[in-house]
Design a protein around this motif. Structure first.
Motif, short mmCIF file in Angstrom:
data_model
loop_
_atom_site.label_atom_id
_atom_site.label_comp_id
_atom_site.label_asym_id
_atom_site.label_seq_id
_atom_site.Cartn_x
_atom_site.Cartn_y
_atom_site.Cartn_z
N GLY A 257 0.78 -1.23 0.00
CA GLY A 257 0.00 0.00 0.00
C GLY A 257 0.81 1.28 0.00
O GLY A 257 0.25 2.36 0.18
N ASP B 281 0.74 -2.84 -4.48
CA ASP B 281 -0.44 -1.98 -4.38
C ASP B 281 -1.43 -2.39 -5.45
O ASP B 281 -1.06 -3.08 -6.41
CB ASP B 281 -0.06 -0.50 -4.54
CG ASP B 281 -1.03 0.43 -3.81
OD1 ASP B 281 -2.23 0.38 -4.13
OD2 ASP B 281 -0.57 1.19 -2.94
N ILE B 282 -2.68 -1.97 -5.29
CA ILE B 282 -3.69 -2.31 -6.29
C ILE B 282 -3.62 -1.39 -7.50
O ILE B 282 -4.30 -1.61 -8.49
CB ILE B 282 -5.11 -2.27 -5.69
CG1 ILE B 282 -5.43 -0.87 -5.13
CG2 ILE B 282 -5.26 -3.34 -4.62
CD1 ILE B 282 -6.87 -0.72 -4.68
N GLN C 61 -1.42 -5.81 -7.37
CA GLN C 61 -2.48 -6.74 -7.00
C GLN C 61 -2.98 -6.38 -5.60
O GLN C 61 -2.42 -5.53 -4.92
CB GLN C 61 -1.98 -8.18 -7.00
CG GLN C 61 -0.98 -8.51 -5.90
CD GLN C 61 -0.84 -10.00 -5.64
OE1 GLN C 61 -0.10 -10.66 -6.35
NE2 GLN C 61 -1.55 -10.51 -4.64
N SER C 62 -4.04 -7.05 -5.16
CA SER C 62 -4.54 -6.90 -3.80
C SER C 62 -3.78 -7.82 -2.87
O SER C 62 -3.44 -8.96 -3.23
CB SER C 62 -6.03 -7.23 -3.75
OG SER C 62 -6.46 -7.31 -2.40
N GLU D 6 -5.08 -9.24 -0.57
CA GLU D 6 -6.02 -10.32 -0.23
C GLU D 6 -5.76 -11.59 -1.04
O GLU D 6 -6.21 -12.66 -0.66
CB GLU D 6 -7.45 -9.86 -0.49
CG GLU D 6 -7.88 -8.68 0.36
CD GLU D 6 -9.11 -8.00 -0.20
OE1 GLU D 6 -10.18 -8.14 0.40
OE2 GLU D 6 -8.99 -7.33 -1.24
N GLN D 7 -5.04 -11.46 -2.14
CA GLN D 7 -4.72 -12.60 -2.99
C GLN D 7 -3.31 -13.12 -2.68
O GLN D 7 -2.45 -12.36 -2.21
CB GLN D 7 -4.81 -12.20 -4.47
CG GLN D 7 -6.15 -11.60 -4.86
CD GLN D 7 -7.30 -12.56 -4.62
OE1 GLN D 7 -7.17 -13.76 -4.87
NE2 GLN D 7 -8.42 -12.04 -4.14
N HIS E 107 -8.48 0.02 4.41
CA HIS E 107 -9.00 0.07 3.04
C HIS E 107 -9.18 -1.31 2.41
O HIS E 107 -9.62 -1.41 1.27
CB HIS E 107 -8.08 0.90 2.16
CG HIS E 107 -7.91 2.31 2.62
ND1 HIS E 107 -8.95 3.22 2.62
CD2 HIS E 107 -6.83 2.97 3.11
CE1 HIS E 107 -8.51 4.39 3.08
NE2 HIS E 107 -7.24 4.27 3.39
N VAL E 108 -8.84 -2.35 3.15
CA VAL E 108 -8.93 -3.72 2.63
C VAL E 108 -10.28 -4.32 3.01
O VAL E 108 -10.61 -4.40 4.20
CB VAL E 108 -7.79 -4.59 3.18
CG1 VAL E 108 -7.91 -6.02 2.67
CG2 VAL E 108 -6.44 -4.00 2.79
N ASN F 236 -9.79 -8.45 5.56
CA ASN F 236 -8.49 -8.51 6.21
C ASN F 236 -8.13 -9.91 6.69
O ASN F 236 -6.96 -10.18 6.95
CB ASN F 236 -8.42 -7.50 7.37
CG ASN F 236 -7.96 -6.14 6.90
OD1 ASN F 236 -7.09 -6.03 6.04
ND2 ASN F 236 -8.53 -5.10 7.45
N ALA G 175 -6.27 -11.02 3.79
CA ALA G 175 -5.00 -10.29 3.75
C ALA G 175 -4.00 -10.85 4.76
O ALA G 175 -2.82 -11.04 4.45
CB ALA G 175 -5.25 -8.81 4.02
#
Length: 246
Positions: A54, A73-74, A90-91, A93-94, A111-112, A115, A118
């Motif tokens: 991030g 970062d996304i 990427q996120s 979360e993946q 912002h996720v 989590n 994550a």
């Protein structure tokens, strides 16, 4: 014009109070605490790879010959490929196809959306004995509650008036999933992390400096929470954790 003048006067009054009564209105630096923990572990552990999640083009560290600095970062910006040795879009979360000895973030996890996912991804990408350090705004502080009530569309409209210095830096949608000291501690431990250490911070009344009565009320509430150690209402917290060796 009248609104900007009114807000400017209120912000000046709030700044005067902070300068003259820092013990009541001043805000201890959560960033300094986060940077201290990171620096101590860089010196102690000598990590070969550090992942910042991030950070986009505002990283916490600078590139060094002593470690590989990876950004994730996304979204991406041209400077990302200059700031970091490697950049992943990427996120968190993946699953992430990198390995690291340290993971760091600041004002990311609110912002996720998920989590738990994550935290699982973080656990898997860290090598054994790897550490992570985060600063996370807490979901029950008055600012965080107001943010969710206002919503992201109205928030982006208000920022240029209420906090013009934050234009382009904030305004992203916030979910605050598990974003409390107890919630994030439980989440990290549930994913297998150990030595979870939390330090809460209580003062973020600057978000209300656009209206002096609100600023004073929130500052009073924050000081009360700090004295009573009501961590549920903290403005945010620095949290560190370690992946087991085995």
């Amino acid at each position: 014009m009248i609104l900007r003048t009114f807000i400017g006067w209120n912000r000046c009054a709030a700044a005067w109070l902070e300068r003259h009564f820092p013990g009541i209105f001043g805000a201890p630096s959560y960033k300094a605490e986060l940077e201290r923990r990171i620096a101590e572990d860089v010196a102690r552990l000598r990590p070969s790879a550090i992942l910042e999640v991030g950070g986009i083009d505002r990283p916490l560290l600078v590139r060094s010959a002593e470690f590989t600095y990876i950004g994730l970062d996304i979204e991406e910006k041209p400077d990302c490929y200059r700031i970091y040795d490697q950049f992943v879009v990427q996120s968190i979360e993946q699953p992430v196809e990198v390995e690291a000895d340290m993971l760091i973030s600041i004002t990311l996890m609110e912002h996720v959306p998920n989590n738990k996912a994550a935290a699982r991804s973080m656990f898997l990408l860290l090598r054994p004995s790897g550490v992570m350090h985060h600063y996370i705004p807490s979901k029950w502080h008055p600012y965080s509650v107001a943010l969710r009530i206002v919503g992201p569309v109205m928030q982006k409209w208000l920022i240029p008036y209420l906090r013009p210095s934050a234009v382009g830096v904030t305004g992203y949608r916030a979910f605050f999933d598990h974003c409390s000291p107890s919630g994030m501690t439980k989440l990290f431990r549930g994913q297998g992390f150990e030595q979870v250490d939390v330090r809460p911070f209580y003062r973020a009344s600057d978000y209300f400096a656009f209206f002096l009565p609100a600023y004073l009320s929130v500052a009073l509430f924050e000081n009360l929470c700090a004295v009573l150690n009501w961590r549920i209402f903290c403005s945010g917290f620095v949290i560190s954790a370690r992946k087991p060796t085995h």
